[in-house]
Design an enzyme around this catalytic site. Sequence first.
Site, PDB file in Angstrom:
ATOM      1  N   ASP A 135      85.333  15.361  70.028  1.00  0.00           N
ATOM      2  CA  ASP A 135      84.669  16.671  70.006  1.00  0.00           C
ATOM      3  C   ASP A 135      83.629  16.656  71.127  1.00  0.00           C
ATOM      4  O   ASP A 135      82.598  16.007  71.024  1.00  0.00           O
ATOM      5  CB  ASP A 135      84.004  16.882  68.640  1.00  0.00           C
ATOM      6  CG  ASP A 135      83.223  18.190  68.571  1.00  0.00           C
ATOM      7  OD1 ASP A 135      83.102  18.885  69.604  1.00  0.00           O
ATOM      8  OD2 ASP A 135      82.725  18.522  67.472  1.00  0.00           O
ATOM      9  N   TRP A 159      77.722  17.030  63.023  1.00  0.00           N
ATOM     10  CA  TRP A 159      79.024  17.553  63.448  1.00  0.00           C
ATOM     11  C   TRP A 159      80.144  16.585  63.121  1.00  0.00           C
ATOM     12  O   TRP A 159      81.226  17.002  62.705  1.00  0.00           O
ATOM     13  CB  TRP A 159      79.016  17.950  64.924  1.00  0.00           C
ATOM     14  CG  TRP A 159      78.256  19.226  65.142  1.00  0.00           C
ATOM     15  CD1 TRP A 159      77.103  19.386  65.845  1.00  0.00           C
ATOM     16  CD2 TRP A 159      78.566  20.519  64.604  1.00  0.00           C
ATOM     17  NE1 TRP A 159      76.674  20.692  65.787  1.00  0.00           N
ATOM     18  CE2 TRP A 159      77.551  21.416  65.027  1.00  0.00           C
ATOM     19  CE3 TRP A 159      79.582  21.011  63.782  1.00  0.00           C
ATOM     20  CZ2 TRP A 159      77.544  22.775  64.674  1.00  0.00           C
ATOM     21  CZ3 TRP A 159      79.579  22.368  63.435  1.00  0.00           C
ATOM     22  CH2 TRP A 159      78.575  23.220  63.880  1.00  0.00           C
ATOM     23  N   LYS A 194      78.772  26.549  74.556  1.00  0.00           N
ATOM     24  CA  LYS A 194      77.716  25.684  75.071  1.00  0.00           C
ATOM     25  C   LYS A 194      77.813  25.594  76.604  1.00  0.00           C
ATOM     26  O   LYS A 194      76.974  26.134  77.290  1.00  0.00           O
ATOM     27  CB  LYS A 194      77.788  24.296  74.430  1.00  0.00           C
ATOM     28  CG  LYS A 194      77.160  24.241  73.044  1.00  0.00           C
ATOM     29  CD  LYS A 194      78.117  24.465  71.932  1.00  0.00           C
ATOM     30  CE  LYS A 194      77.432  24.565  70.580  1.00  0.00           C
ATOM     31  NZ  LYS A 194      78.247  24.025  69.500  1.00  0.00           N
TER      32      LYS A 194
HETATM   33  C1  LIG Z   1      78.688  23.858  68.247  1.00  0.00           C
HETATM   34  C2  LIG Z   1      79.470  22.647  67.842  1.00  0.00           C
HETATM   35  C3  LIG Z   1      80.551  22.722  66.943  1.00  0.00           C
HETATM   36  C4  LIG Z   1      80.947  24.014  66.238  1.00  0.00           C
HETATM   37  O1  LIG Z   1      81.428  24.929  67.089  1.00  0.00           O
HETATM   38  P1  LIG Z   1      82.021  26.335  66.559  1.00  0.00           P
HETATM   39  O2  LIG Z   1      82.627  26.863  67.789  1.00  0.00           O
HETATM   40  O3  LIG Z   1      80.875  27.132  66.031  1.00  0.00           O
HETATM   41  O4  LIG Z   1      83.021  26.026  65.511  1.00  0.00           O
HETATM   42  C5  LIG Z   1      81.249  21.567  66.662  1.00  0.00           C
HETATM   43  N1  LIG Z   1      80.917  20.391  67.225  1.00  0.00           N
HETATM   44  C6  LIG Z   1      79.887  20.281  68.080  1.00  0.00           C
HETATM   45  C7  LIG Z   1      79.575  18.957  68.682  1.00  0.00           C
HETATM   46  C8  LIG Z   1      79.141  21.403  68.424  1.00  0.00           C
HETATM   47  O5  LIG Z   1      78.112  21.296  69.272  1.00  0.00           O
END
Ligand SMILES: *Cc1c(COP(=O)(O)O)cnc(C)c1O
Length: 367
Positions: free
Chosen positions: A178, A102, A202
């Site tokens: 993030d 990521w 999540k």
């Molecule tokens: C799931 C995830 C993403 C991507 O999320 P989207 O909503 O599908 O764009 C980005 N960073 C992390 C750490 C994630 O777990």
Amino acid sequence: MTRHHNFCAGPAALPTAVLERAQREMLDFRGRGLSVMEMSHRSPEYVAIAEKAEADLRELLAIPANYKVLFTQGGATQQFAAVPFNLLGPGGRASFVNTGIWSKKAIAEARHLFGDIHMAASSEANGHTAVPRPEEILLAKDTAYLHYTANETIGGLAFDYIPEAVRPDGSEAPLVCDLSSTILSAPLDVSRFGVIYAGAQKNIGPAGLVVVIVRDDLLDRARDDMPSLFGYQALAEAGSMINTPATYSWYLAGLVFEWLKEDVGGLAAMEAINARKAAKLYAAIDESDFYANPIAVANRSRMNVPFVLADDRLDKAFLAEAEQAGLLNLQGHRSVGGMRASLYNAVPEAAVDALVDFMSDFEKRRG
Ligand SMILES: *Cc1c(COP(=O)(O)O)cnc(C)c1O
């Protein structure tokens, strides 16, 4: 009706109590005679839902008054672009910590849009099994902000500390995180951050929503050539309603926040449950020669637990039998294979107990 144990990395399990409440309110929202999905986002009913969700999120995370909370769209991936558009003033460069898939995607998007970026640290050399130590994170002198990924959802690698974002001259740069796969899993000192963003699917609610928490003093740095929907200042001024927001996802997120506050008892209580869940699964992995997880103990993710079997020819049987036992979505990410159990807030401790029992039984039969 049976609800199985769902270990999906995202879109992930939601609390059953939340889904039941949404079901009760589905056709006739609290006596209004229509569903939340069918309401104008400008109606007083909907604005009250949206404001309550924000207030509850602020309370849960103790978000200081000098931060804006935005409920926007496009997932965390859109924030990979929105962050540099909002924070990269003329002449500034973004600094990144690379801890896995990521972070790499965030880096690739910033590079694609703005060319030159600075790599402040990387865990590539250890195969992303341990995060860089604090003193290994070195910012460029023209750093506009430092970006890192608190929890690598695919690798199962989590920071056990909040990095300092200090330029070589001693000045502090905004820290951008993030937090998609760890937000609300434990209390957090929001005041350490310039920007936090998290895709909803999540720990927050259904996909289609991304929450951004941004410090006020960072709202005036946006580039003129930015798509107007990306703008933190504009979103803040419009109450996240420049256009039609993801109304139903926002409402569901509000129900999740209420569940966290009222049923769970807040984030400290949530953290204790999450710590117990993760400890049980890692203990089962470590006590066996049949299962393995390569991550340094201090950096093991409590939310996403990847593991491999000693003999990968048994992977298919493991997944098939797990599914028959009502344990869903245990396959690892398509890019890495193996297994992964995601233990987000809504995954109950009983699900972990069932998984650990299944793993022990499978090992006895097949190990
Ligand atoms: C799931 C995830 C993403 C991507 O999320 P989207 O909503 O599908 O764009 C980005 N960073 C992390 C750490 C994630 O777990």
